[in-house]
Design a protein around this motif. Structure first.
Motif, PDB file in Angstrom:
ATOM      1  N   ALA A 116       0.827  -1.207   0.000  1.00  0.00           N
ATOM      2  CA  ALA A 116       0.000   0.000   0.000  1.00  0.00           C
ATOM      3  C   ALA A 116       0.860   1.256   0.000  1.00  0.00           C
ATOM      4  O   ALA A 116       0.539   2.243  -0.668  1.00  0.00           O
ATOM      5  N   ALA A 117       1.977   1.237   0.738  1.00  0.00           N
ATOM      6  CA  ALA A 117       2.838   2.418   0.821  1.00  0.00           C
ATOM      7  C   ALA A 117       3.451   2.767  -0.528  1.00  0.00           C
ATOM      8  O   ALA A 117       3.590   3.943  -0.872  1.00  0.00           O
ATOM      9  N   VAL A 118       3.806   1.757  -1.314  1.00  0.00           N
ATOM     10  CA  VAL A 118       4.501   2.003  -2.579  1.00  0.00           C
ATOM     11  C   VAL A 118       3.528   2.205  -3.732  1.00  0.00           C
ATOM     12  O   VAL A 118       3.704   3.109  -4.555  1.00  0.00           O
ATOM     13  N   THR A 156      -3.857   6.393  -0.386  1.00  0.00           N
ATOM     14  CA  THR A 156      -4.622   5.604   0.588  1.00  0.00           C
ATOM     15  C   THR A 156      -3.790   5.306   1.819  1.00  0.00           C
ATOM     16  O   THR A 156      -4.280   5.371   2.956  1.00  0.00           O
ATOM     17  N   PHE A 157      -2.521   5.000   1.604  1.00  0.00           N
ATOM     18  CA  PHE A 157      -1.630   4.698   2.723  1.00  0.00           C
ATOM     19  C   PHE A 157      -1.495   5.901   3.652  1.00  0.00           C
ATOM     20  O   PHE A 157      -1.537   5.759   4.879  1.00  0.00           O
ATOM     21  N   GLN A 200      -2.614   6.551   8.044  1.00  0.00           N
ATOM     22  CA  GLN A 200      -1.376   6.576   8.819  1.00  0.00           C
ATOM     23  C   GLN A 200      -1.587   6.271  10.294  1.00  0.00           C
ATOM     24  O   GLN A 200      -0.677   5.800  10.963  1.00  0.00           O
ATOM     25  N   ASP A 201      -2.758   6.574  10.826  1.00  0.00           N
ATOM     26  CA  ASP A 201      -2.988   6.201  12.217  1.00  0.00           C
ATOM     27  C   ASP A 201      -2.958   4.687  12.313  1.00  0.00           C
ATOM     28  O   ASP A 201      -3.382   3.979  11.402  1.00  0.00           O
ATOM     29  N   ARG A 202      -2.483   4.152  13.419  1.00  0.00           N
ATOM     30  CA  ARG A 202      -2.208   2.723  13.516  1.00  0.00           C
ATOM     31  C   ARG A 202      -3.332   1.933  14.165  1.00  0.00           C
ATOM     32  O   ARG A 202      -3.153   0.791  14.544  1.00  0.00           O
ATOM     33  N   HIS A 203      -4.490   2.537  14.304  1.00  0.00           N
ATOM     34  CA  HIS A 203      -5.581   1.822  14.955  1.00  0.00           C
ATOM     35  C   HIS A 203      -5.967   0.576  14.168  1.00  0.00           C
ATOM     36  O   HIS A 203      -6.142  -0.507  14.738  1.00  0.00           O
ATOM     37  N   HIS A 204      -6.102   0.716  12.855  1.00  0.00           N
ATOM     38  CA  HIS A 204      -6.508  -0.442  12.055  1.00  0.00           C
ATOM     39  C   HIS A 204      -5.428  -1.507  12.034  1.00  0.00           C
ATOM     40  O   HIS A 204      -5.722  -2.700  11.934  1.00  0.00           O
TER      41      HIS A 204
END
Length: 307
Positions: free
Chosen positions: A134-136, A141-142, A146-150
């Motif tokens: 997803a980041a690349v 969307t990435f 950015q929040d790490r809850h998911h």
């Protein structure tokens, strides 16, 4: 290999990761006395795991937890994987006793739990691959996620699946349960190949109007390529061999093929954290690549590092 009927039934009960928890009179080494090489190969790799994997995974945990404010988004999955691998790397002494000296249903129960946990560890690797994919390939969307809850929810779900799988393996009375692992490793392996292959393809393309890729992209490309090679090295043997179990003589599969395939897979508990430390500039000099010791931190290049 022709064996008497009673020995055949005993052999199948004492083999590595057996499905039946009943006590048996033979050790695994006794039942595989005619082909012990794979057992010795497996035990050597497991003790390498213990002496290298435990400190490597603990160092990964220490670095990530110490630098929580300056870490990549997938570190939450790396922490889970390091905890899982560190625990798995502690079992070789118990395995040695159970395989060579004394086969006990109680020891098999404990070992089957750890084997089940390790069997499911590629699920965390898949999460890391998906995060990097997803980041690349989908940076917008990435960035929005950015929040790490998911990621925490995803890690919790994977742990639930892992523990349920390990508990089912401990029960040892589910017919054809070994096929669950075969299907899981095939699907996960294909998914990791897809993610890493897509990342490599994206990084390999030059920017419009440029003849050469950016140096950061070159480093990222080499990193992902190395990760892909190690992934294939660790997980291709079980992927290639286990679907064809019925074509091997039972004793050959359980005394030779089984141990070789799991040996390659289990050594990932050492290789993956060692790779992370080798690419991590904040790791101690004995772990990291020396040529990067004086380089500044680069969050872009670290974003593709996988555990």
């Amino acid at each position: 290999m022709d064996l008497p009927g009673p020995l055949n039934s005993s052999v199948l009960l004492v083999l590595h990761r057996p499905l039946n928890g009943s006590p048996v009179p033979l050790t695994v080494l006794d039942s595989c006395a005619e082909m012990p090489a794979a057992l010795l190969f497996y035990l050597v790799l497991q003790f390498i795991n213990m002496f290298l994997g435990v400190p490597a995974n603990l160092m990964v945990l220490w670095l990530i937890l110490r630098n929580r404010r300056d870490s990549s988004s997938s570190n939450i999955f790396m922490v889970q994987l390091a905890v899982l691998d560190a625990g798995f790397c502690l079992i070789p002494p118990l395995e040695l006793v159970n395989i060579v000296y004394w086969s006990s249903s109680h020891m098999w129960f404990v070992l089957r739990f750890f084997y089940g946990v390790k069997d499911a560890s590629p699920l965390f690797l898949s999460c890391i691959c998906l995060d990097r994919y997803a980041a690349v390939l989908h940076p917008v969307t990435f960035s929005a996620l950015q929040d790490r809850h998911h990621r925490s929810v995803c890690a919790a779900v994977v742990w639930v699946i892992t523990l349920l799988y390990a508990a089912a393996k401990c029960a040892g009375n589910i017919p054809n349960f070994e096929k669950v692992f075969t299907v899981m490793i095939l699907v996960v392996f294909a998914f990791m190949l897809f993610c890493n292959g897509s990342i490599l393809w994206a990084l390999r393309r030059s920017a419009p109007g440029r003849d050469h890729r950016h140096p950061v992209k070159k480093k990222a490309f080499r990193t992902v390529l190395l990760i892909l090679v190690i992934t294939v090295f660790n997980y291709f043997p079980p992927v290639a061999l286990f679907p064809f179990q019925e074509y091997f003589p039972p004793l050959v599969f359980h005394c030779c093929v089984h141990y070789i395939a799991f040996g390659f897979m289990d050594i990932s508990s050492s290789i993956q954290p060692a790779l992370y430390l080798w690419r991590e500039p904040r790791a101690p000099p004995c772990w990291r690549r020396r040529s990067r010791a004086e380089e500044p931190l680069n969050t872009v290049s670290r974003s593709v590092d996988l555990h």
